[in-house]
Every structure is written in structure tokens, then in C-alpha cells.
Design an enzyme around this catalytic site. Structure first.
Site, PDB file in Angstrom:
ATOM      1  N   GLU A  28       0.966  -0.928   0.028  1.00 47.35           N
ATOM      2  CA  GLU A  28      -0.055  -0.161   0.025  1.00 47.35           C
ATOM      3  C   GLU A  28       0.846   1.451   0.316  1.00 47.35           C
ATOM      4  O   GLU A  28       0.537   2.219   0.187  1.00 47.35           O
ATOM      5  CB  GLU A  28      -0.802  -0.201   1.436  1.00 47.35           C
ATOM      6  CG  GLU A  28      -1.633  -1.127   0.925  1.00 47.35           C
ATOM      7  CD  GLU A  28      -2.796  -1.169   2.541  1.00 47.35           C
ATOM      8  OE1 GLU A  28      -4.075  -0.302   2.312  1.00 47.35           O
ATOM      9  OE2 GLU A  28      -2.362  -1.720   3.503  1.00 47.35           O
ATOM     10  N   SER A 156      -6.706  -3.193   1.771  1.00 45.58           N
ATOM     11  CA  SER A 156      -7.163  -2.328   0.517  1.00 45.58           C
ATOM     12  C   SER A 156      -7.289  -2.488  -0.541  1.00 45.58           C
ATOM     13  O   SER A 156      -6.969  -3.537  -1.682  1.00 45.58           O
ATOM     14  CB  SER A 156      -6.023  -1.542  -0.009  1.00 45.58           C
ATOM     15  OG  SER A 156      -6.047  -0.543   0.926  1.00 45.58           O
ATOM     16  N   TYR A 222     -10.173   4.314  -4.405  1.00 47.96           N
ATOM     17  CA  TYR A 222      -8.887   5.161  -4.130  1.00 47.96           C
ATOM     18  C   TYR A 222      -9.355   6.299  -5.153  1.00 47.96           C
ATOM     19  O   TYR A 222      -8.682   7.441  -4.940  1.00 47.96           O
ATOM     20  CB  TYR A 222      -7.550   4.959  -3.880  1.00 47.96           C
ATOM     21  CG  TYR A 222      -7.587   4.657  -2.847  1.00 47.96           C
ATOM     22  CD1 TYR A 222      -7.603   4.647  -1.121  1.00 47.96           C
ATOM     23  CD2 TYR A 222      -6.989   2.850  -2.600  1.00 47.96           C
ATOM     24  CE1 TYR A 222      -7.382   4.126  -0.095  1.00 47.96           C
ATOM     25  CE2 TYR A 222      -6.854   1.925  -2.055  1.00 47.96           C
ATOM     26  CZ  TYR A 222      -6.806   2.920  -0.220  1.00 47.96           C
ATOM     27  OH  TYR A 222      -6.747   1.827   0.788  1.00 47.96           O
ATOM     28  N   ARG A 261     -10.521   2.617  11.973  1.00 45.10           N
ATOM     29  CA  ARG A 261     -12.339   2.487  11.168  1.00 45.10           C
ATOM     30  C   ARG A 261     -12.088   1.313  11.197  1.00 45.10           C
ATOM     31  O   ARG A 261     -11.693   0.060  10.563  1.00 45.10           O
ATOM     32  CB  ARG A 261     -11.854   3.474   9.951  1.00 45.10           C
ATOM     33  CG  ARG A 261     -13.331   2.792   8.855  1.00 45.10           C
ATOM     34  CD  ARG A 261     -12.941   3.672   7.442  1.00 45.10           C
ATOM     35  NE  ARG A 261     -12.571   2.424   7.291  1.00 45.10           N
ATOM     36  CZ  ARG A 261     -11.473   2.418   6.254  1.00 45.10           C
ATOM     37  NH1 ARG A 261     -10.564   3.360   5.748  1.00 45.10           N
ATOM     38  NH2 ARG A 261     -11.250   1.491   5.589  1.00 45.10           N
ATOM     39  N   ASP A 263     -15.739  -1.704   9.283  1.00 40.03           N
ATOM     40  CA  ASP A 263     -15.740  -2.339   8.072  1.00 40.03           C
ATOM     41  C   ASP A 263     -16.696  -3.280   8.478  1.00 40.03           C
ATOM     42  O   ASP A 263     -16.305  -3.946   9.244  1.00 40.03           O
ATOM     43  CB  ASP A 263     -14.420  -1.859   6.867  1.00 40.03           C
ATOM     44  CG  ASP A 263     -13.346  -1.285   6.444  1.00 40.03           C
ATOM     45  OD1 ASP A 263     -14.415   0.237   6.641  1.00 40.03           O
ATOM     46  OD2 ASP A 263     -12.714  -1.549   6.019  1.00 40.03           O
ATOM     47  N   GLU A 276     -13.649  -5.706   9.286  1.00 37.17           N
ATOM     48  CA  GLU A 276     -12.058  -5.332  10.196  1.00 37.17           C
ATOM     49  C   GLU A 276     -12.301  -4.156  10.318  1.00 37.17           C
ATOM     50  O   GLU A 276     -13.051  -3.371  10.203  1.00 37.17           O
ATOM     51  CB  GLU A 276     -11.626  -6.062   8.576  1.00 37.17           C
ATOM     52  CG  GLU A 276     -11.581  -4.576   7.547  1.00 37.17           C
ATOM     53  CD  GLU A 276     -10.232  -4.814   6.638  1.00 37.17           C
ATOM     54  OE1 GLU A 276      -9.306  -3.924   6.679  1.00 37.17           O
ATOM     55  OE2 GLU A 276     -10.381  -6.716   5.519  1.00 37.17           O
ATOM     56  N   ASN A 278      -8.942  -1.504  10.997  1.00 35.14           N
ATOM     57  CA  ASN A 278      -7.828  -0.598  10.113  1.00 35.14           C
ATOM     58  C   ASN A 278      -7.428   1.026  11.386  1.00 35.14           C
ATOM     59  O   ASN A 278      -8.555   1.614  11.635  1.00 35.14           O
ATOM     60  CB  ASN A 278      -8.605   0.466   9.231  1.00 35.14           C
ATOM     61  CG  ASN A 278      -9.072  -0.445   7.961  1.00 35.14           C
ATOM     62  OD1 ASN A 278      -8.554  -1.748   7.272  1.00 35.14           O
ATOM     63  ND2 ASN A 278     -10.433  -0.533   7.895  1.00 35.14           N
ATOM     64  N   GLY A 282      -6.835   5.161   5.235  1.00 33.22           N
ATOM     65  CA  GLY A 282      -5.950   5.817   4.663  1.00 33.22           C
ATOM     66  C   GLY A 282      -6.872   7.393   5.145  1.00 33.22           C
ATOM     67  O   GLY A 282      -7.697   7.688   5.769  1.00 33.22           O
TER      68      GLY A 282
END
Length: 314
Positions: A28, A156, A222, A261, A263, A276, A278, A282
Site C-alpha cells: 500500500e 485495501s 481510491y 475505522r 468496516d 475488519e 483499520n 487512509g
């Protein structure tokens, strides 16, 4: 609406010399450079003495030699989000943003994250670890079709495949195994894709994601202008409250700190499954935490400064 702490904007010199860690060695890297440069610009806009620092190009020990007082981690994926750089910063004694060593390592491991979440009743999709010797028929029988195959330690959607027939499983496994020695097959959960951002142990407004053809892959995440984001998410108040409570639980049980964050997928019957966590999300022009923060009354610069203010050692 988020309220600033009194005097917050007057004390930015308390941060000292700040390194923004970006780039790195993970898959990433490109996104991390986008995130890092956005963070760097926001910090400098606030008059903070911030500098770019790429661990792929410089030894991490240079942070100490160059007298950096604090680090903003804008690295994503391995060697940045998995506890490794956090451990190095602990040894150097330099305060850094986000979760510590244990929580970063746990959250990067999708399989062990789900084990933790199941243990306290947070709903997650069914899954099995697979390898080249797996009985594909048994995997399909356990999880149904379609199903998801993905590396355990990547983010990602890198190396992820939506498998629609059992014949696709070997190729999906091979793709994931190129990125990780641990590969997870997971029940596919159909529904609305949501993200729950957390800042300083407070849940921010949910975001509902509408990707082209329902495919929220690397490109649509993205770089696509066709992906739509809804914040407020348009959910019933009781559903949003239940998701917020579960998101905070999911954050705390992993030992996460600062920001993160989660998801998840919301089914048509308003039940949901978490996918998951994070711990270094991002911070690009398409990123979700800044969107949620904006809805809560925080500009991008406000958000970045608030995250930096939570930097810690230990």
C-alpha cells in the site's frame, strides 16, 4: 457536532518537531504517500513543524538522531500498521499516533481479530483458514457460494477475490498466497457496505458506500469518482446506535487507541457483520475518516491535529 478544546489552536508548538511517516515497504506504499502528503500539508497549514519521513528510504533510528519529538503514522499495511514500526518507536521513546504494538498487530491479522470479536459477541462472517491442501468442496459446503478469499495480513482489498464457483477457488487461493502465507476463506455477506470511524474513543457518523456494480475494490476505493459515499448513512436511529456501540466494542477489545475505522456489512434485515479494523486508515481525497469527521464538524486540519494530539508511548 465536535467541539474543540479551549486553547487547542494556541498550543501547537507543544508538538515540537513532527515526522510524518509515509511510503514504507508495504503493498500500500502508493496510497500511504498520498495519505502522508495530505497529512503533512494539513499540519504545516496549522503552523506545525512537520517533515516527511519515508522508512523505505531512511533508517528509523534517524528519528532520534534528528531530534523528532512526535510521529504521525501515515503508513498503511505491513511494516507500518502491523505493530513493527510501533515497536521501534517504543524503543526510541518517541510518541506516535494511533494504536500500540499489540493492538496494531492484532487488527492487522483478520483471522485473530475475528476470533476476538466472536468471543464478545460481535457478529462476523463465518470463515476457514485455507492452504494448498484444502478440500475445496468442504470449504464451499462450510461457507456457501459466493465466498471471499483474501490474505490475512493485507488491506485495501489487495489479493482479494470474490469466488462464485468452486472451480475458482484454487486460483483465488494462489492470488492471496502471493501476498501472505495465511489465507482466509470467508462467507460472503450481502448488503450495504458501511464504515464506522472512531476518534478519541468517540464514534463518528457512519458512511454508507455505493461502489460501481457493488465492487469496492482497490480502484473504486481510491481512484474512482463513480463511487458514492452517503454521510449521514440514512439508517434508522436505533440501527446506527447499535452499530456505533458494536464499533466501539470492536475497537476497545483489540486495545486500539487514538483513531481507527471498522468496516462492516448491513443486511436487508438490519443485522450486520463486522469485517475488519483499520488502525491507520487512509487520509487521501477519497478517504472515509475525514468524511465522517467533516460530518461531525471537524475539518481535515482539525482531524489531523486531533490525532497528533493523542500521540503516545506505551
Amino acid at each position: 457536532m465536535w467541539v474543540k478544546h479551549e486553547g487547542e489552536s494556541m498550543s501547537r508548538n507543544r508538538f515540537g518537531k513532527v515526522a510524518v511517516l509515509m511510503g514504507g515497504r508495504s503493498a500500500e506504499r502508493a496510497i500511504s504517500l498520498l495519505s502522508g502528503n495530505a497529512v503533512l500539508g494539513a499540519l504545516r497549514e496549522r503552523g506545525i513543524d512537520a517533515h516527511a519521513f519515508d522508512p523505505q528510504e531512511r533508517e528509523i533510528s534517524e528519528l532520534k538522531r534528528e531530534h523528532f519529538d512526535r510521529v504521525f503514522i501515515a503508513l498503511h499495511g505491513r511494516y507500518g500498521e502491523d505493530g513493527t514500526v510501533q515497536g521501534a518507536l517504543e524503543l526510541l521513546g518517541i510518541p506516535y499516533t494511533g494504536s500500540g504494538v499489540m493492538a496494531s498487530a492484532l487488527a492487522m491479522d483478520k483471522w485473530r481479530t475475528k476470533l476476538m470479536w466472536r468471543s464478545i459477541g460481535i457478529p462476523v462472517p463465518k470463515d476457514v483458514l485455507i492452504d494448498e491442501t484444502s478440500d475445496w468442496s468442504a470449504v464451499v459446503q462450510a461457507l456457501g457460494l459466493p465466498l471471499i478469499v483474501k490474505p490475512v495480513h493485507e488491506g485495501s482489498t489487495i489479493g482479494l477475490t470474490k469466488v462464485r464457483t468452486s472451480k475458482e477457488l484454487p486460483a483465488a487461493y494462489d492470488l492471496a498466497a502471493r501476498h501472505d502465507r495465511m489465507v482466509l476463506a470467508e462467507e460472503f455477506v450481502g448488503g450495504r457496505e458501511l464504515t464506522a470511524s472512531i476518534l478519541s474513543d468517540t464514534a463518528l457518523p457512519l458512511i454508507r458506500i455505493e461502489a460501481p456494480q457493488g465492487n469496492y475494490d482497490y480502484q473504486n476505493k481510491y481512484f474512482s469518482d463513480e463511487t458514492k459515499y452517503h454521510c449521514p448513512a440514512g439508517l434508522a436511529a436505533e440501527v446506527e446506535h447499535a452499530i456505533h456501540e458494536a464499533a466501539l466494542q470492536s475497537f476497545r477489545v483489540l486495545g486500539c487507541e487514538g483513531w481507527g475505522r471498522a468496516d462492516l456489512i448491513l443486511r436487508a434485515d438490519d443485522t450486520f457483520s463486522f469485517l475488519e479494523m483499520n488502525t491507520s486508515p487512509g487520509m487521501t481525497g477519497h478517504s472515509l475518516v475525514p468524511m465522517a469527521a467533516r460530518q461531525a464538524g471537524l475539518s481535515f486540519s482539525d482531524l489531523v491535529e486531533r490525532i497528533l494530539g493523542d500521540a503516545h508511548v506505551g
